[in-house]
Scaffold this active site. Sequence first.
Site, PDB file in Angstrom:
ATOM      1  N   GLU A  15       1.008   0.239   1.445  1.00 49.53           N
ATOM      2  CA  GLU A  15       0.923  -1.165   1.851  1.00 49.53           C
ATOM      3  C   GLU A  15       2.047  -1.411   2.850  1.00 49.53           C
ATOM      4  O   GLU A  15       3.195  -1.462   2.471  1.00 49.53           O
ATOM      5  CB  GLU A  15       1.133  -2.097   0.648  1.00 49.53           C
ATOM      6  CG  GLU A  15       0.210  -1.892  -0.501  1.00 49.53           C
ATOM      7  CD  GLU A  15      -1.164  -2.488  -0.296  1.00 49.53           C
ATOM      8  OE1 GLU A  15      -1.360  -3.264   0.662  1.00 49.53           O
ATOM      9  OE2 GLU A  15      -2.042  -2.172  -1.102  1.00 49.53           O
ATOM     10  N   CYS A  24      -7.270  -7.577   5.427  1.00 50.09           N
ATOM     11  CA  CYS A  24      -7.226  -6.152   5.091  1.00 50.09           C
ATOM     12  C   CYS A  24      -8.620  -5.544   5.333  1.00 50.09           C
ATOM     13  O   CYS A  24      -9.581  -6.276   5.585  1.00 50.09           O
ATOM     14  CB  CYS A  24      -6.778  -5.966   3.646  1.00 50.09           C
ATOM     15  SG  CYS A  24      -8.047  -6.343   2.419  1.00 50.09           S
TER      16      CYS A  24
END
Length: 146
Positions: A15, A24
Amino acid sequence: MKASRAAIELIKRFESLQLDAYLCPAGVWTIGWGHTAGVEPGMRITAQHAEELLGLDIEEVERGLASVIHAPLTQGQTDALVSLCFNLRGGPRQLPKVAPKLVAKINSGDYPAAALELLDINHANGAVLAGLTRRREAERELFLGP
């Protein structure tokens, strides 16, 4: 059991720190170190706030994991599952829906088979994602660790 530094490092490895909200690959608004709750387009946070959100998100995963996994876990297994559940929209409560075989194998004590099940949780919106495949491989390695 609490997540260790290994879980945090694994999460951060996959991440990237983003101080501005972004979509995302699964189409979810995200910010910081993969934080999704309450994120809206145009949001901006500081690096310190991102660290705080990460800590809160990990604590939430730890609490939820205990309600799904009833077998004893090693630190490496805990860390791998925290990383996995951190990555799942809905966290640990989604684990029985997303990976029922994984949950069943862990709860029955079949840890080697459970480790293989981790590798099948590598898709979003019906597509296999290379990044998720790499993440699951890293989680499996941690799960099987020393």
